[in-house]
Scaffold this motif. Sequence first.
Motif, short mmCIF file in Angstrom:
data_model
loop_
_atom_site.label_atom_id
_atom_site.label_comp_id
_atom_site.label_asym_id
_atom_site.label_seq_id
_atom_site.Cartn_x
_atom_site.Cartn_y
_atom_site.Cartn_z
N GLY A 77 0.80 -1.21 0.00
CA GLY A 77 0.00 0.00 0.00
C GLY A 77 0.84 1.27 0.00
O GLY A 77 1.95 1.31 0.53
N ARG A 79 0.20 4.29 1.44
CA ARG A 79 0.32 5.01 2.71
C ARG A 79 1.40 4.40 3.59
O ARG A 79 2.24 5.11 4.16
CB ARG A 79 -1.03 5.00 3.43
N ARG A 80 1.40 3.09 3.71
CA ARG A 80 2.41 2.43 4.54
C ARG A 80 3.83 2.70 4.01
O ARG A 80 4.76 2.97 4.78
CB ARG A 80 2.17 0.92 4.56
N ARG A 129 -5.90 5.03 -7.44
CA ARG A 129 -6.93 4.43 -6.60
C ARG A 129 -8.14 5.34 -6.44
O ARG A 129 -9.28 4.88 -6.40
CB ARG A 129 -6.34 4.10 -5.22
N ARG A 191 -6.14 5.16 4.63
CA ARG A 191 -5.54 3.85 4.84
C ARG A 191 -5.71 2.99 3.59
O ARG A 191 -6.71 3.11 2.88
CB ARG A 191 -6.19 3.16 6.05
N ASP A 192 -4.74 2.14 3.33
CA ASP A 192 -4.81 1.31 2.14
C ASP A 192 -4.65 -0.16 2.51
O ASP A 192 -4.37 -0.50 3.66
CB ASP A 192 -3.75 1.72 1.12
N ARG A 193 -4.82 -0.96 1.51
CA ARG A 193 -4.67 -2.40 1.71
C ARG A 193 -3.71 -2.94 0.66
O ARG A 193 -3.51 -2.33 -0.39
CB ARG A 193 -6.02 -3.11 1.58
N SER A 194 -3.12 -4.06 0.95
CA SER A 194 -2.12 -4.63 0.05
C SER A 194 -2.76 -5.01 -1.28
O SER A 194 -3.91 -5.43 -1.35
CB SER A 194 -1.49 -5.88 0.68
N ALA A 195 -1.96 -4.88 -2.34
CA ALA A 195 -2.43 -5.26 -3.67
C ALA A 195 -2.35 -6.77 -3.89
O ALA A 195 -2.97 -7.31 -4.77
CB ALA A 195 -1.64 -4.54 -4.74
#
Length: 451
Positions: A77, A79-80, A129, A191-195
């Motif tokens: 992600g 953001r991380r 996104r 916040r994001d999530r893994s692709a």
Amino acid sequence: MTVRARPRTGIGVRLLVPLATGTILNPVNTTLISVALIPIGQAFGVGPDRTAWLVSGLYLGSALGQPVVGLLVDRFGARRTLVGGSLLTLAAGLVALLPVSIGWLVGLRLVIGIGTSAAFPAAMAVLRRHSGAETSGGALAVLAVCSQAVAAVGPALGGLLVSAFGWQAVFVVNAPLAVVVLALTLLWVPRDRSATTPDTPVDLAGIGLFSVALLAVMLLLMFPAPRNLWLLAPAALAAGLLVPVTRRARAPFLHLGPSIVVGPLLRTYLRQALTFLVLYAVLFGYVQWLDTSRGLSEAGTGLLLLPLSGTAVLFSAIPFRLSTWVRLTGAAAVLTGAVVALAFVDGRTPLVVLLAMNVLFGVSQGLVSLASQTVLYRQAHPDAIGIASGLFRTAQFLGAIGAATVIGACFRDGATTPALHALAVVLAVASALLVALTALDRALRASPEWQ
């Protein structure tokens, strides 16, 4: 390949501010160091051949770090990754308060290059996104303008910092800048999530082989001599091993998406490398000629280059209602014309002619900055936008290193007028190749099939 639908909330000011702020860290560090090289050399008792590694260190860290950080963006992600890059840059800025040796500082520049590499791939991923394949031209223009503007003011800012606080300030300034980026990211970047799934192993072998091949090529470009041709062996070996390793990996490092996008992306990278080879060679080689053969003072040279910087910022900010093919082809043609004109200047050329030529270089740089980012944004597959963006910046740094090599070859006897003309001939060939590569690229006129 099916592209999963993603919720899109649009690009607002609160989202754009941390992205734009983050993207300034890498370009400002490329020029910030220029005025500190002499005092650093005096402090450690070393010559220009050693302090030059402070420039090369950032190039190496950025070129190697951009695609790796891009993979982290796609895996874990934006953001991380942006938070991690900011923390790494913050740590490097604070550690610079302990200047152990010139080698220590080169290592810090390498770390700063890696840390600041997170911003551009992360920004492109966040834009994709939240706005989809056809993002607002204004958002990409903001990123382009920020990069152009801070690179232009970098030397002036560096001069102020060195005068007020000493040469250490060009390193330490990264700490407060990183804190600002970190705070804005935590506040306003969603916040994001893994692709990809967390249990998919990272392709460490692919990353290692790619890094070895790229590092060997970059070192050969930086030190082009027959005795260094041995570097071709590890580069070829690593590149050869990378192919089967990539095929066997569950989540290969260099996966750019469906094969339909790979060819257009590779041509985009080649155009980026050629463009910045010419632009960097003009900027640094032409400036040396103005200082020595033309006899201008540093202040006079700076004033003469203002139209170049100003025009570049202006043309990267204007969202022209023209296709990217027209803008890129036009930029390449203008660049070719300006380089050809460079082959006819001498010590008697009127300043107004030099100013006009600088405007042409600025127009080309501004046009290509926004148009190239737009092409990259549209061509890259959504699930590989991070690594695609990282490789895009790597191509730019390869062009910069190639420019230094060309300048060194042409100016081996000094920045004389004949040497400038020789440089112009080499750059004219590269520019003509750029025109052909751009004008004949049908992919610039069509949307990728995955869309």
